[in-house]
Design an enzyme around this catalytic site. Structure first.
Site, PDB file in Angstrom:
ATOM      1  N   ASP A   1     -17.599 -11.170  98.571  1.00 48.31           N
ATOM      2  CA  ASP A   1     -18.894 -11.672  99.031  1.00 48.31           C
ATOM      3  C   ASP A   1     -19.594 -10.776 100.045  1.00 48.31           C
ATOM      4  O   ASP A   1     -20.789 -10.902 100.251  1.00 48.31           O
ATOM      5  CB  ASP A   1     -18.731 -13.053  99.667  1.00 48.31           C
ATOM      6  CG  ASP A   1     -18.058 -12.978 101.040  1.00 48.31           C
ATOM      7  OD1 ASP A   1     -16.931 -12.415 101.126  1.00 48.31           O
ATOM      8  OD2 ASP A   1     -18.646 -13.445 102.023  1.00 48.31           O
TER       9      ASP A   1
ATOM     10  N   LYS B   1     -10.930  -1.198 100.362  1.00 40.94           N
ATOM     11  CA  LYS B   1     -10.411  -2.116  99.349  1.00 40.94           C
ATOM     12  C   LYS B   1     -10.444  -1.466  97.969  1.00 40.94           C
ATOM     13  O   LYS B   1      -9.540  -1.682  97.152  1.00 40.94           O
ATOM     14  CB  LYS B   1     -11.220  -3.414  99.346  1.00 40.94           C
ATOM     15  CG  LYS B   1     -10.979  -4.312 100.559  1.00 40.94           C
ATOM     16  CD  LYS B   1     -11.657  -5.666 100.392  1.00 40.94           C
ATOM     17  CE  LYS B   1     -11.429  -6.567 101.590  1.00 40.94           C
ATOM     18  NZ  LYS B   1     -12.029  -7.907 101.420  1.00 40.94           N
TER      19      LYS B   1
ATOM     20  N   ASP C   1     -11.040 -11.448  97.685  1.00 41.93           N
ATOM     21  CA  ASP C   1     -11.302 -11.494  99.115  1.00 41.93           C
ATOM     22  C   ASP C   1     -10.998 -12.907  99.619  1.00 41.93           C
ATOM     23  O   ASP C   1     -10.995 -13.866  98.832  1.00 41.93           O
ATOM     24  CB  ASP C   1     -12.772 -11.120  99.361  1.00 41.93           C
ATOM     25  CG  ASP C   1     -13.208 -11.382 100.791  1.00 41.93           C
ATOM     26  OD1 ASP C   1     -12.577 -10.814 101.703  1.00 41.93           O
ATOM     27  OD2 ASP C   1     -14.158 -12.161 100.989  1.00 41.93           O
TER      28      ASP C   1
ATOM     29  N   THR D   1      -7.969  -8.359 101.689  1.00 39.83           N
ATOM     30  CA  THR D   1      -8.665  -8.870 102.864  1.00 39.83           C
ATOM     31  C   THR D   1      -8.684  -7.882 104.021  1.00 39.83           C
ATOM     32  O   THR D   1      -7.870  -6.955 104.069  1.00 39.83           O
ATOM     33  CB  THR D   1      -7.979 -10.177 103.326  1.00 39.83           C
ATOM     34  OG1 THR D   1      -8.592 -10.666 104.511  1.00 39.83           O
ATOM     35  CG2 THR D   1      -6.508  -9.933 103.609  1.00 39.83           C
ATOM     36  N   GLY D   2      -9.592  -8.122 104.945  1.00 40.65           N
ATOM     37  CA  GLY D   2      -9.594  -7.356 106.180  1.00 40.65           C
ATOM     38  C   GLY D   2      -8.604  -7.915 107.184  1.00 40.65           C
ATOM     39  O   GLY D   2      -8.327  -7.298 108.206  1.00 40.65           O
TER      40      GLY D   2
ATOM     41  N   ASP E   1     -12.108 -14.596 103.193  1.00 43.07           N
ATOM     42  CA  ASP E   1     -13.161 -15.309 103.933  1.00 43.07           C
ATOM     43  C   ASP E   1     -14.503 -15.202 103.222  1.00 43.07           C
ATOM     44  O   ASP E   1     -15.001 -14.115 102.952  1.00 43.07           O
ATOM     45  CB  ASP E   1     -13.252 -14.764 105.357  1.00 43.07           C
ATOM     46  CG  ASP E   1     -11.949 -14.985 106.116  1.00 43.07           C
ATOM     47  OD1 ASP E   1     -11.600 -16.145 106.362  1.00 43.07           O
ATOM     48  OD2 ASP E   1     -11.268 -13.984 106.435  1.00 43.07           O
TER      49      ASP E   1
ATOM     50  N   ASN F   1     -17.683  -5.221 102.846  1.00 47.92           N
ATOM     51  CA  ASN F   1     -16.369  -4.592 102.741  1.00 47.92           C
ATOM     52  C   ASN F   1     -15.710  -4.828 101.381  1.00 47.92           C
ATOM     53  O   ASN F   1     -14.643  -4.271 101.103  1.00 47.92           O
ATOM     54  CB  ASN F   1     -15.443  -5.062 103.875  1.00 47.92           C
ATOM     55  CG  ASN F   1     -15.203  -6.558 103.869  1.00 47.92           C
ATOM     56  OD1 ASN F   1     -16.075  -7.352 103.522  1.00 47.92           O
ATOM     57  ND2 ASN F   1     -14.013  -6.964 104.270  1.00 47.92           N
TER      58      ASN F   1
END
Length: 270
Positions: free
Chosen positions: A220, A197, A9, A43-44, A11, A223
């Site tokens: 973290d 994900k 991930d 990632t989103g 962020d 998601n």
């Protein structure tokens, strides 16, 4: 059996609290790639918000991959060719947009190039998303949206208390039909049911002929739960939310303590 694929991930995980890559993280990723380990950012963010990091890490080659839009898309990191995608049908966009109005929260959607909102009072969180990822944002009324816009991700965004109240009122029919996850206190993401994900990690691993036990995933937030659950080694950051730490196999250091580097050094390179 060693780890052959590491999904990370961005962020709160790859980047520290100043949203920067540390030298320790860069060095660990470089060592892993030199050992033919596939390092994949999951990632989103939209693609445009990932490529600067891909280039900084030296992963911008045709042998690399990226997972974007919270699993809505898998692309080649060098050519940006779309390998797998799970968009939202136009009819679903109309239903979700109408629901956001009924719930009284701001809403926007993203395609491969742009973010669209029908809210005349554009949310500060929409502006924040545009600033964070570098994706352009446009006001566009629902009547101006057309089926040819390839919507990959939609998001309800608002102040935390307002958003939480809205989430509590989302009908079960929507929860059953879509993949819905809170990726930040003010972001509630709504995607194609197959766009998570976890599903993307499984799809990519199958594409690369890599077994689940040969995968490590690091994250973290909520998601990241699905990819941490499907990985052979699921790693929670030291700064992860409690739900992520509960399902993780290992807990590494925080993102301000080079947690990604620690995880790679301890459970991939050793």
């Amino acid at each position: 059996m060693g780890i052959k694929l590491v999904t990370i991930d961005i962020d709160g995980t790859l980047l520290n609290s100043e949203r920067k890559l540390t030298d320790e993280v860069k060095q660990a990723i470089k060592k892993a790639t030199e050992m033919d380990v596939n390092i994949v950012l999951a990632t989103g963010r939209p693609t445009i918000g990932v490529m600067p990091l891909i280039k900084e890490l030296g992963l911008d080659n045709e042998h690399g991959f990226i997972i974007t839009y919270n699993g809505g898309m898998i692309q080649n990191a060098g050519t940006q060719e779309i390998l797998i995608q799970h968009p939202l049908p136009f009819e679903d966009y109309l239903d979700i947009e109408l629901l956001s109005r009924k719930l009284g929260v701001h809403f926007h959607v993203q395609d491969c190039d742009r973010m669209y909102t029908a809210n005349r009072d554009i949310s500060e969180y929409t502006i924040n998303e545009a600033f964070l990822t570098g994706i352009p944002v446009s006001y566009r009324a629902v009547s101006e949206m057309t089926p040819d816009i390839n919507i990959i991700k939609s998001m309800m965004i608002d102040h935390e208390a307002v958003l939480d109240e809205a989430i509590s009122k989302v009908p079960d029919t929507f929860k059953e039909k879509f993949a819905m996850v809170k990726s930040a206190p003010y972001y509630y993401e709504i995607l194609n049911k197959n766009a998570t994900k976890g599903e993307a990690v499984k799809e990519l691993a199958e594409l690369l002929n890599i077994k689940p036990e040969e995968v490590m995933s690091i994250g973290d937030n909520e998601n990241d739960l699905s990819m941490i659950e499907v990985a052979g080694i699921g790693v929670a950051m030291g700064n992860a939310v409690p739900a992520v730490k509960e399902v993780a196999d290992r807990i590494t250091k925080t993102n301000d303590e080079h947690g990604v580097a620690h995880a790679i050094n301890e459970w991939v390179l050793k």
